[in-house]
Scaffold this motif. Structure first.
Motif, PDB file in Angstrom:
ATOM      1  N   GLU A 167     -12.418  -3.528  -1.368  1.00 23.10           N
ATOM      2  CA  GLU A 167     -12.337  -4.886  -0.844  1.00 23.10           C
ATOM      3  C   GLU A 167     -12.009  -4.862   0.640  1.00 23.10           C
ATOM      4  O   GLU A 167     -11.289  -3.993   1.127  1.00 23.10           O
ATOM      5  CB  GLU A 167     -11.263  -5.677  -1.596  1.00 23.10           C
ATOM      6  CG  GLU A 167     -11.629  -5.923  -3.052  1.00 23.10           C
ATOM      7  CD  GLU A 167     -10.616  -6.832  -3.723  1.00 23.10           C
ATOM      8  OE1 GLU A 167      -9.586  -7.148  -3.075  1.00 23.10           O
ATOM      9  OE2 GLU A 167     -10.840  -7.229  -4.865  1.00 23.10           O
ATOM     10  N   ARG A 168     -12.529  -5.827   1.336  1.00 22.33           N
ATOM     11  CA  ARG A 168     -12.313  -5.916   2.772  1.00 22.33           C
ATOM     12  C   ARG A 168     -10.872  -6.325   3.068  1.00 22.33           C
ATOM     13  O   ARG A 168     -10.323  -7.208   2.411  1.00 22.33           O
ATOM     14  CB  ARG A 168     -13.275  -6.946   3.359  1.00 22.33           C
ATOM     15  CG  ARG A 168     -13.202  -7.070   4.864  1.00 22.33           C
ATOM     16  CD  ARG A 168     -14.277  -8.018   5.346  1.00 22.33           C
ATOM     17  NE  ARG A 168     -14.274  -8.116   6.798  1.00 22.33           N
ATOM     18  CZ  ARG A 168     -15.176  -8.806   7.477  1.00 22.33           C
ATOM     19  NH1 ARG A 168     -16.134  -9.455   6.847  1.00 22.33           N
ATOM     20  NH2 ARG A 168     -15.122  -8.855   8.795  1.00 22.33           N
ATOM     21  N   ALA A 169     -10.260  -5.678   4.050  1.00 24.12           N
ATOM     22  CA  ALA A 169      -8.889  -6.031   4.430  1.00 24.12           C
ATOM     23  C   ALA A 169      -8.840  -7.482   4.865  1.00 24.12           C
ATOM     24  O   ALA A 169      -9.710  -7.956   5.597  1.00 24.12           O
ATOM     25  CB  ALA A 169      -8.408  -5.127   5.567  1.00 24.12           C
ATOM     26  N   GLY A 170      -7.824  -8.197   4.403  1.00 28.37           N
ATOM     27  CA  GLY A 170      -7.686  -9.589   4.791  1.00 28.37           C
ATOM     28  C   GLY A 170      -8.147 -10.561   3.735  1.00 28.37           C
ATOM     29  O   GLY A 170      -7.991 -11.769   3.884  1.00 28.37           O
ATOM     30  N   SER A 171      -8.723 -10.060   2.641  1.00 22.68           N
ATOM     31  CA  SER A 171      -9.270 -10.942   1.615  1.00 22.68           C
ATOM     32  C   SER A 171      -8.255 -11.321   0.542  1.00 22.68           C
ATOM     33  O   SER A 171      -8.528 -12.184  -0.284  1.00 22.68           O
ATOM     34  CB  SER A 171     -10.482 -10.279   0.946  1.00 22.68           C
ATOM     35  OG  SER A 171     -10.110  -9.063   0.314  1.00 22.68           O
ATOM     36  N   LYS A 172      -7.071 -10.668   0.567  1.00 20.43           N
ATOM     37  CA  LYS A 172      -6.054 -10.960  -0.432  1.00 20.43           C
ATOM     38  C   LYS A 172      -4.671 -11.026   0.215  1.00 20.43           C
ATOM     39  O   LYS A 172      -4.439 -10.428   1.269  1.00 20.43           O
ATOM     40  CB  LYS A 172      -6.057  -9.893  -1.531  1.00 20.43           C
ATOM     41  CG  LYS A 172      -7.222 -10.006  -2.505  1.00 20.43           C
ATOM     42  CD  LYS A 172      -7.035  -9.048  -3.670  1.00 20.43           C
ATOM     43  CE  LYS A 172      -8.128  -9.237  -4.710  1.00 20.43           C
ATOM     44  NZ  LYS A 172      -7.927  -8.336  -5.887  1.00 20.43           N
ATOM     45  N   GLY A 280      -4.264   1.429  14.933  1.00 21.05           N
ATOM     46  CA  GLY A 280      -3.144   2.256  15.372  1.00 21.05           C
ATOM     47  C   GLY A 280      -1.967   2.169  14.420  1.00 21.05           C
ATOM     48  O   GLY A 280      -1.321   3.183  14.120  1.00 21.05           O
ATOM     49  N   ALA A 281      -1.678   0.982  13.924  1.00 17.35           N
ATOM     50  CA  ALA A 281      -0.576   0.810  12.981  1.00 17.35           C
ATOM     51  C   ALA A 281      -0.855   1.572  11.679  1.00 17.35           C
ATOM     52  O   ALA A 281       0.042   2.193  11.107  1.00 17.35           O
ATOM     53  CB  ALA A 281      -0.365  -0.671  12.690  1.00 17.35           C
ATOM     54  N   ARG A 282      -2.106   1.523  11.234  1.00 13.87           N
ATOM     55  CA  ARG A 282      -2.457   2.251  10.012  1.00 13.87           C
ATOM     56  C   ARG A 282      -2.247   3.754  10.185  1.00 13.87           C
ATOM     57  O   ARG A 282      -1.741   4.424   9.280  1.00 13.87           O
ATOM     58  CB  ARG A 282      -3.912   1.957   9.638  1.00 13.87           C
ATOM     59  CG  ARG A 282      -4.155   0.535   9.157  1.00 13.87           C
ATOM     60  CD  ARG A 282      -5.633   0.254   8.985  1.00 13.87           C
ATOM     61  NE  ARG A 282      -5.858  -1.111   8.538  1.00 13.87           N
ATOM     62  CZ  ARG A 282      -7.057  -1.687   8.454  1.00 13.87           C
ATOM     63  NH1 ARG A 282      -8.141  -0.971   8.789  1.00 13.87           N
ATOM     64  NH2 ARG A 282      -7.184  -2.933   8.051  1.00 13.87           N
ATOM     65  N   GLY A 289       3.485   8.770   5.582  1.00 13.83           N
ATOM     66  CA  GLY A 289       3.188   8.800   4.159  1.00 13.83           C
ATOM     67  C   GLY A 289       3.042   7.418   3.568  1.00 13.83           C
ATOM     68  O   GLY A 289       3.039   7.249   2.340  1.00 13.83           O
ATOM     69  N   VAL A 290       2.948   6.401   4.422  1.00 14.27           N
ATOM     70  CA  VAL A 290       2.798   5.018   3.959  1.00 14.27           C
ATOM     71  C   VAL A 290       1.357   4.584   4.228  1.00 14.27           C
ATOM     72  O   VAL A 290       0.938   4.482   5.379  1.00 14.27           O
ATOM     73  CB  VAL A 290       3.772   4.071   4.689  1.00 14.27           C
ATOM     74  CG1 VAL A 290       3.582   2.633   4.199  1.00 14.27           C
ATOM     75  CG2 VAL A 290       5.203   4.522   4.483  1.00 14.27           C
ATOM     76  N   ILE A 291       0.597   4.322   3.172  1.00 12.76           N
ATOM     77  CA  ILE A 291      -0.804   3.935   3.308  1.00 12.76           C
ATOM     78  C   ILE A 291      -0.921   2.420   3.129  1.00 12.76           C
ATOM     79  O   ILE A 291      -0.729   1.893   2.032  1.00 12.76           O
ATOM     80  CB  ILE A 291      -1.692   4.660   2.285  1.00 12.76           C
ATOM     81  CG1 ILE A 291      -1.478   6.169   2.381  1.00 12.76           C
ATOM     82  CG2 ILE A 291      -3.155   4.294   2.510  1.00 12.76           C
ATOM     83  CD1 ILE A 291      -1.772   6.754   3.759  1.00 12.76           C
ATOM     84  N   ILE A 292      -1.230   1.728   4.210  1.00  9.66           N
ATOM     85  CA  ILE A 292      -1.453   0.284   4.160  1.00  9.66           C
ATOM     86  C   ILE A 292      -2.771  -0.008   4.879  1.00  9.66           C
ATOM     87  O   ILE A 292      -2.854   0.056   6.098  1.00  9.66           O
ATOM     88  CB  ILE A 292      -0.307  -0.505   4.829  1.00  9.66           C
ATOM     89  CG1 ILE A 292       1.014  -0.248   4.096  1.00  9.66           C
ATOM     90  CG2 ILE A 292      -0.628  -1.999   4.832  1.00  9.66           C
ATOM     91  CD1 ILE A 292       2.196  -1.009   4.677  1.00  9.66           C
ATOM     92  N   ARG A 293      -3.781  -0.331   4.098  1.00 11.15           N
ATOM     93  CA  ARG A 293      -5.099  -0.615   4.683  1.00 11.15           C
ATOM     94  C   ARG A 293      -5.614  -1.997   4.290  1.00 11.15           C
ATOM     95  O   ARG A 293      -6.773  -2.335   4.555  1.00 11.15           O
ATOM     96  CB  ARG A 293      -6.110   0.454   4.249  1.00 11.15           C
ATOM     97  CG  ARG A 293      -5.710   1.856   4.689  1.00 11.15           C
ATOM     98  CD  ARG A 293      -6.817   2.855   4.453  1.00 11.15           C
ATOM     99  NE  ARG A 293      -6.432   4.195   4.896  1.00 11.15           N
ATOM    100  CZ  ARG A 293      -6.473   4.603   6.156  1.00 11.15           C
ATOM    101  NH1 ARG A 293      -6.884   3.775   7.101  1.00 11.15           N
ATOM    102  NH2 ARG A 293      -6.104   5.832   6.480  1.00 11.15           N
ATOM    103  N   ASP A 294      -4.755  -2.781   3.644  1.00 15.03           N
ATOM    104  CA  ASP A 294      -5.203  -4.081   3.157  1.00 15.03           C
ATOM    105  C   ASP A 294      -4.670  -5.241   3.995  1.00 15.03           C
ATOM    106  O   ASP A 294      -4.669  -6.390   3.558  1.00 15.03           O
ATOM    107  CB  ASP A 294      -4.775  -4.275   1.698  1.00 15.03           C
ATOM    108  CG  ASP A 294      -3.265  -4.130   1.507  1.00 15.03           C
ATOM    109  OD1 ASP A 294      -2.589  -3.645   2.437  1.00 15.03           O
ATOM    110  OD2 ASP A 294      -2.764  -4.490   0.420  1.00 15.03           O
ATOM    111  N   ILE A 295      -4.219  -4.947   5.222  1.00 10.22           N
ATOM    112  CA  ILE A 295      -3.677  -6.005   6.082  1.00 10.22           C
ATOM    113  C   ILE A 295      -4.503  -6.134   7.356  1.00 10.22           C
ATOM    114  O   ILE A 295      -4.787  -5.149   8.032  1.00 10.22           O
ATOM    115  CB  ILE A 295      -2.208  -5.734   6.441  1.00 10.22           C
ATOM    116  CG1 ILE A 295      -1.329  -5.853   5.185  1.00 10.22           C
ATOM    117  CG2 ILE A 295      -1.713  -6.706   7.513  1.00 10.22           C
ATOM    118  CD1 ILE A 295       0.153  -5.635   5.432  1.00 10.22           C
TER     119      ILE A 295
END
Length: 384
Positions: A167-172, A280-282, A289-295
């Motif tokens: 899913e595209r980031a930003g959709s949820k 850059g934040a990602r 070790g923190v994976i956040i790609r949905d923002i």
């Protein structure tokens, strides 16, 4: 007067400028090579002379039709893209110098293959066929082209099976704790933008164009005279944003700017103005070790909407906050701070880590700074 070559300040490209038989022109040649630009100038002058004799329908180019479409209110997205160095790309650039009368289905299909070689049928349809056909139809209205049925790409047979895809980031929506972790890894200027998005629910394009005179700190109210829907609306201000907006409003002009002090370009590219900061934040979080790609910037709007529902806010109030309300009474009170909306926005949770960001103490000073070398290293507090 005959056409001449000129250059604009800040761009290496040559532009053609002048008047031919009463028709003025000022357009980019798309090149910084003087010799090539001069050849384009000669061709342009010859075309304009022929056009004055034979009529525009016979000699109008796709690029001119695209300019007319954009001038009439059409979107320039996918049609014309200009890099910081002035290089022009997009569909209009691909068809530069091509007459509308000479374009056919094969030319459109070839453009889609060249511009989007690895894209799916849906993407080619959305990013190539749809804008091309929109320009063509506008040309038909202006009597520059004949009506035509264009064939769009279809999925290959046997692909109408539901598939799982990323899913595209930003959709949820996301939790505010997760959002705080992500924003902590951003540069101060963009962290301030994301903070405002997560505590107003505004569209990114609305925030990027927000001006100081539209913000009333004491009343906790933002007045947008023209929103995406074309209608004015009011936006309540969360208490968390008061110190941030107080500092930025005092500076005057456009509220949110880059670390260079420049306004972000107003575009509907889903927050693409701060794409590099998002990436850059990602990367910095991944080192921890923190994976956040949905923002992404639009995640904030979905999050505000969802959290207000979870908090039990009436749907009518939620819709007014997000700019979905369309009744005449809501519009009538656009400029009047409404207590129920302000109370509702203040139900959004504020994780302690969000209040602990360094830039709260002096938003203007920090907005001009990038992350230091030490801040760019993986930090334990980002793992929390």
């Amino acid at each position: 007067m005959p056409l001449k070559l000129t250059q604009r300040k800040g761009s290496d490209n040559w532009y053609v400028r002048g008047t031919v038989r009463g028709q003025s022109i000022f357009e980019s040649t798309g090149t910084c090579d003087r010799k090539i630009a001069d050849q384009i100038r000669v061709q342009t002058e010859g075309r304009l002379l022929a056009e004055s004799v034979h009529g525009k329908k016979a000699l109008i180019t796709f690029e001119e039709a695209a300019d007319a479409y954009i001038a009439a209110g059409g979107s320039s997205r996918f049609l014309i893209k200009v890099s910081p160095k002035g290089k022009i790309s997009g569909i209009a650039a691909h068809f530069r110098g091509k007459f509308l009368k000479d374009l056919g289905q094969e030319d459109l299909d070839r453009a889609a293959r060249i511009l989007f070689p690895t894209a799916s049928a849906e993407t080619k349809n959305r990013q190539c066929y749809t804008p091309f056909i929109a320009v063509w139809n506008n040309a038909v209205v202006n009597q520059w082209a004949d009506p035509r049925q264009w064939r769009r790409p279809r999925k290959p047979k046997g692909t109408n099976v539901a598939t799982l895809k990323q899913e595209r980031a930003g959709s949820k929506p996301v939790s505010y704790e997760r959002a705080a972790t992500f924003v902590a890894a951003m540069t101060p200027a963009t962290a301030q933008i994301m903070t405002a998005l997560f505590y107003t629910g505004m569209r990114p394009i609305e925030l990027f164009t927000l001006e100081a005179e539209e913000v009333n700190i004491d009343a906790r109210w933002i007045t947008l005279d023209k929103s995406k829907t074309g209608e004015p609306r009011g936006v309540p201000v969360h208490d968390l944003l008061v110190p941030l907006l107080t500092a930025l409003v005092a500076r005057g002009g456009i509220i949110f700017r880059s670390h260079k002090g420049e306004p972000y370009p107003p575009t509907e590219e889903f927050g693409g103005q701060i794409a590099s900061s998002i990436s850059g934040a990602r990367r910095r979080l991944a080192k921890c070790g923190v994976i956040i790609r949905d923002i992404s910037p639009y995640t904030a709007r979905h999050t505000v909407s969802t959290q207000l529902v979870v908090n039990g806010i009436h749907p009518h109030i939620k819709d007014q906050i997000l700019g979905h309300a369309a009744d005449d009474m809501s519009r009538h009170y656009t400029h009047v701070p409404q207590k129920p909306l302000i109370e509702a926005i203040n139900t959004l949770p504020v994780p302690p880590s969000w209040r602990a960001f360094d830039w709260w103490e002096d938003p203007i000073y920090w907005s001009r700074r990038l992350l230091t070398k030490q801040q760019r290293q993986p930090r334990e507090r980002l793992k929390a």
